[in-house]
Design a protein around this motif. Structure first.
Motif, PDB file in Angstrom:
ATOM      1  N   LEU A   1      -9.739   6.073  28.182  1.00 23.31           N
ATOM      2  CA  LEU A   1     -10.686   7.059  28.710  1.00 23.31           C
ATOM      3  C   LEU A   1     -10.299   8.470  28.269  1.00 23.31           C
ATOM      4  O   LEU A   1     -11.164   9.266  27.872  1.00 23.31           O
ATOM      5  CB  LEU A   1     -10.719   6.979  30.239  1.00 23.31           C
ATOM      6  CG  LEU A   1     -11.616   8.010  30.935  1.00 23.31           C
ATOM      7  CD1 LEU A   1     -13.072   7.814  30.542  1.00 23.31           C
ATOM      8  CD2 LEU A   1     -11.443   7.937  32.454  1.00 23.31           C
TER       9      LEU A   1
ATOM     10  N   HIS B   1     -11.293   9.024  24.751  1.00 26.46           N
ATOM     11  CA  HIS B   1     -12.748   9.136  24.641  1.00 26.46           C
ATOM     12  C   HIS B   1     -13.209  10.531  25.084  1.00 26.46           C
ATOM     13  O   HIS B   1     -14.066  11.147  24.415  1.00 26.46           O
ATOM     14  CB  HIS B   1     -13.404   8.052  25.502  1.00 26.46           C
ATOM     15  CG  HIS B   1     -14.876   7.891  25.280  1.00 26.46           C
ATOM     16  ND1 HIS B   1     -15.407   7.446  24.087  1.00 26.46           N
ATOM     17  CD2 HIS B   1     -15.941   8.125  26.100  1.00 26.46           C
ATOM     18  CE1 HIS B   1     -16.728   7.408  24.169  1.00 26.46           C
ATOM     19  NE2 HIS B   1     -17.071   7.818  25.392  1.00 26.46           N
ATOM     20  N   LEU B   2     -12.646  11.030  26.164  1.00 25.92           N
ATOM     21  CA  LEU B   2     -12.998  12.373  26.629  1.00 25.92           C
ATOM     22  C   LEU B   2     -12.600  13.421  25.599  1.00 25.92           C
ATOM     23  O   LEU B   2     -13.339  14.383  25.345  1.00 25.92           O
ATOM     24  CB  LEU B   2     -12.318  12.658  27.963  1.00 25.92           C
ATOM     25  CG  LEU B   2     -12.854  11.896  29.184  1.00 25.92           C
ATOM     26  CD1 LEU B   2     -11.960  12.127  30.397  1.00 25.92           C
ATOM     27  CD2 LEU B   2     -14.286  12.324  29.490  1.00 25.92           C
TER      28      LEU B   2
ATOM     29  N   LEU C   1     -15.563  15.215  34.977  1.00 29.05           N
ATOM     30  CA  LEU C   1     -16.138  14.066  35.669  1.00 29.05           C
ATOM     31  C   LEU C   1     -16.487  14.393  37.120  1.00 29.05           C
ATOM     32  O   LEU C   1     -17.208  13.642  37.776  1.00 29.05           O
ATOM     33  CB  LEU C   1     -15.165  12.885  35.637  1.00 29.05           C
ATOM     34  CG  LEU C   1     -14.844  12.315  34.246  1.00 29.05           C
ATOM     35  CD1 LEU C   1     -13.679  11.333  34.335  1.00 29.05           C
ATOM     36  CD2 LEU C   1     -16.070  11.637  33.647  1.00 29.05           C
TER      37      LEU C   1
ATOM     38  N   CYS D   1     -19.332   7.599  28.987  1.00 27.77           N
ATOM     39  CA  CYS D   1     -18.036   6.907  29.025  1.00 27.77           C
ATOM     40  C   CYS D   1     -18.176   5.390  29.111  1.00 27.77           C
ATOM     41  O   CYS D   1     -17.173   4.666  29.168  1.00 27.77           O
ATOM     42  CB  CYS D   1     -17.205   7.415  30.209  1.00 27.77           C
ATOM     43  SG  CYS D   1     -16.646   9.124  30.052  1.00 27.77           S
TER      44      CYS D   1
ATOM     45  N   GLU E   1     -19.547   2.495  34.095  1.00 27.86           N
ATOM     46  CA  GLU E   1     -19.981   3.674  34.846  1.00 27.86           C
ATOM     47  C   GLU E   1     -19.823   3.490  36.349  1.00 27.86           C
ATOM     48  O   GLU E   1     -19.331   4.386  37.054  1.00 27.86           O
ATOM     49  CB  GLU E   1     -21.436   3.991  34.499  1.00 27.86           C
ATOM     50  CG  GLU E   1     -21.991   5.216  35.201  1.00 27.86           C
ATOM     51  CD  GLU E   1     -23.449   5.454  34.844  1.00 27.86           C
ATOM     52  OE1 GLU E   1     -24.048   6.379  35.433  1.00 27.86           O
ATOM     53  OE2 GLU E   1     -23.997   4.715  33.998  1.00 27.86           O
TER      54      GLU E   1
END
Length: 469
Positions: A39, A42-43, A53, A65, A71
């Protein structure tokens, strides 16, 4: 340390922490270290950070995401705001601090050495600055005889006399003996716990040591978490990451946390020189570690002999083996910078940081369900260094060799360090370079008449005649 939590830290806690309050059960949706790593990457690729978030318009980001984390799972975790507010109050009442990888206070050694494998969140009690002081890690088995306990306590006492931080895991047996020896002699100790941080921090025997800055406790696990074999294994790398050298006093062969941590260092991480006890009863585990590359402990009896154990060049890590010095531009990429443009002080390195790409948006905690408003204390600005002028007054010839160019860049930095005598290993640790490289620079500056090497106290220092140049 301020008890307030940054927006990024709040988000990371909601995503990864069990938030143990009373008898509540941890959420089954918690992100594992691998989940969070994916994660975070990815961010970063989207030029976003965990705090985003929690923003009012986070719906689009949560949908973006989906390729890495479902989700609905993120929504359930981020909706634990009331539970987070409860545990924050509990931690604050017990003087327990929390930092995430996105915080400037996160221990530099752990972040720089473990990079993406550095725990997303660390909990602790005591002076966090002690964690970046380096020192000697002492580890070993829980079940040992009195002779090894006495031997280990003597090592802790010697570390205290040498003003060297003692680092260990707080477990019964060797760990506690080393820590007790150092503390009773007035030394500094960093304890990296696998469980029960809250209980240990509230122990009456430890409170004054924590308040006086003599002891700091650290754990990557919830302060109320109980013992878990897997957690004990995983926290071993933090002990080595905080140290300049490590000593294994006892170890079983092919089993146990001590064996797993030492073999991980010797076979994979190679963060620090690893020594094994070389006197007393023989040990199949220690002999096997020697065959893997561990060094025999020289069994020093005085401060000078103790200091010599840090003179051994640290093992070459993958980053060290690259040409030149490297800057971590992020958690994946290593950018090699030639010549005088290379940054060599840890404080001015661009540390590996998956979460931090810009100043995080100020997310009012009142907007997170169940979290009380906490006034954020902005971190102080990091020191800046103009690399173009890092060489001070000493001009570098246009046709200078790469070694001359680099020496010119570090000359002024070394001068600022040596306001008090420092040994080669201490300079190497401060500059985050090998002992051999620090030794070469110090000898070169001594040959130029800028430094001198004295015996008492031992170390290099600026030559008196040059103090007012």
């Amino acid at each position: 340390m301020t008890p307030s939590l940054s927006p990024n830290t709040q988000a990371i806690l909601l995503l990864t922490a069990p938030l143990i309050a009373g008898r509540s059960s941890p959420s089954p949706d918690l992100l594992s270290p691998g989940d969070y790593k994916r994660l975070a990457r990815h961010l970063r690729e989207m030029e976003r950070q965990p705090a985003d978030l929690l923003s009012p318009d986070a719906a689009d980001l949560l949908r973006a995401c989906r390729p890495v984390i479902e989700e609905s799972r993120l929504q359930r975790l981020l909706g634990r705001g009331f539970l987070l507010s409860q545990v924050i109050e509990r931690w604050q009442a017990r003087a327990i601090w929390v930092v995430s990888r996105a915080d400037a206070d996160y221990p530099r050694r752990i972040k720089a050495r473990l990079r993406e494998d550095a725990p997303p969140v660390l909990y602790g009690c005591g002076d966090i600055n002690l964690l970046d002081s380096g020192g000697l890690a002492v580890v070993g088995s829980r079940h040992v005889d009195d002779a090894l306990i006495d031997y280990t306590m003597s090592i802790g006492r010697l570390a205290a006399r040498a003003h060297t931080t003692l680092i260990s895991g707080g477990a019964r047996g060797i760990d506690q003996a080393a820590m007790r020896g150092a503390l009773e002699a007035g030394g500094m100790v960093s304890g990296v716990l696998a469980d029960s941080l809250e209980k240990t921090a509230m122990n009456r025997e430890h409170r004054n040591l924590l308040l006086d800055g003599q002891l700091v406790l650290l754990s990557p696990y919830d302060p109320s978490a109980g013992f878990n074999v897997g957690n004990a294994m995983q926290r071993n790398k933090l002990i080595y990451a905080l140290a300049d050298a490590a000593l294994v006093v006892s170890s079983d062969l092919d089993k146990g946390g001590t064996w797993a941590g030492a073999t991980e260092q010797l076979d994979k991480l190679n963060l620090v020189p690893v020594y094994v006890r070389s006197t007393g009863a023989p040990s199949a585990g220690l002999e096997a570690l020697r065959k893997k590359g561990a060094l025999p402990w020289p069994d020093p009896r005085d401060v000078d002999g103790f200091g010599a154990v840090f003179e051994v060049d640290k093992p070459k890590t993958p980053a060290d083996k690259q040409a030149g010095l490297s800057l971590f531009s992020n958690d994946n990429d290593i950018v090699s910078m030639p010549g005088a443009q290379q940054a060599i002080m840890p404080e001015i390195q661009a540390e590996p940081d998956t979460e931090k790409h810009a100043e995080p948006p100020v997310v009012p905690t009142s907007e997170i369900p169940g979290i009380k408003r906490v006034e954020e204390t902005p971190p102080s600005a990091p020191p800046t260094t103009d690399l173009a002028t890092a060489g001070g007054d000493a001009a570098t010839p246009v046709n200078a060799s790469p070694a001359d160019t680099l020496l010119s860049a570090v000359r002024e930095v070394i001068q600022r360090l040596l306001v008090k005598p420092m040994k080669e290993a201490e300079v190497a640790s401060a500059l985050d370079v090998s002992n051999a490289q620090a030794k070469a620079w110090l000898q070169r500056l001594a040959d130029e008449g800028l430094l001198e090497k004295q015996k008492k106290p031992a170390g290099y220092v600026i030559k008196q005649s040059r103090l007012f140049d």
